[in-house]
Design a protein around this motif. Sequence first.
Motif: not given
Length: 426
Positions: A340-346, A370-371, A216-222
């Motif tokens: 998928l790609v994970v962003h953790l903002p610092l 996660v997006f 399923l193509p989701l922009s941002f995942f739950a």
Amino acid sequence: METREIAALEAEVLRAIQSGQDERAGQIWTRILALDPNHPRALLAMSQRAFRRQDLKEARSLLERLVQADGSDLQQWINLAVVCQQQGDEAGEDAALSGALKRDPQDLLALLLRGALYERQKKTHAAAQAYGAAARVAPPLEQLHPNLRPLLQKALAFREHYDRDFSTYLETFLAPHIASLGGGNLGRFQDSLDIMFGRKRRFESQSAQYHYPGLLPLSFFAREDFPWLDAVEAQTDAIRKEFLAVLAEDNGFEPYLNYADDMPLAQWAELNKSPRWSAFHLIKDGVLSPANAARCPVTMAALGGAPQPRQTGRTPSAMFSLLRPGTHIPPHCGVSNSRLVVHLPLIVPPHCGFRVGNETREWVPGKAWVFDDTIEHEAWNRSDELRVVLIFDVWHPHLSEAERTMISALSEGMRAYSAESAGFGL
């Protein structure tokens, strides 16, 4: 005085050409070169005259002078490549084609000639890459100049044969892996091979290299799909502290993009080799950076709790991504929807943003997301401060263990098929 004399001679040579006085035109070009040894039009004209009489040594000498004095016209380089080819100098031909493609990485003739050179050299994978690039930029065959049609048809036939051989190799390579899984449901995996080799069409994803159907193509995942994410977020302060220590030492950072000058850059031309978008790699293309990782033990321990994918030459990847003030990462799509790609903002100053598909978000320090990066996305920093995000990739949570095993095996097979290129330009 000399400039006026050259202008007068240029007018004279034009009259000679128009009246069909070829020898007279050659004499005038010679006089122009005596006044200006680097005159581009004279060098080109005299090289063409030398080529017509099959004086390849003289033609090459004139063309080499031309590209050194000017070199702005792609055709100058192609002419030099043709002369080198007729002399049997493959190294010179390759260098000339590289010069042409630095001027226009999407020039059809230069790509076709590069493919033909690599084919003669038995560099099968490199030839397939060049021919594949030519096929992507070529107009419909009926719109092509008649002289180019046979070259393009040959390129398409070569690439089609290459893809068949590649497909057969991979199916043989993967057979024992499939057998070892005892009949697991790998229908979607087989669909992925059919899509990769053009046996089926894909309709839903923008994956640039490898597409896995049925996800399923989701922009941002739950967040509930990633129960391990809370533990990573809990280490935000310690991870930021490690980054700041690395930043203070100011070594180990490199431009995120580092394409060769003769590669088609498209939207990446502005950021290629630029420190405006840079990275401190902990894991790059599936390979640990021991020196960098040793400086960030808390970060590496946090990453160890994530389901990192394994695709030879591609993943896992993990880095501190730095976006400098006033920098915009243009819209683009990732290579594969299997991870998928994970962003953790610092560090996130105001006026920074991120768009995936139709959804735009602002980073909040310590709040990860996660997006799916195969959906078109872009990022920007419109502040006058540095933006820093820890980025790493994970398996798509809807892949079974059997599917993950086969995707990893597929990447090993792709790598094994050719040492020349991990991606094969697919």
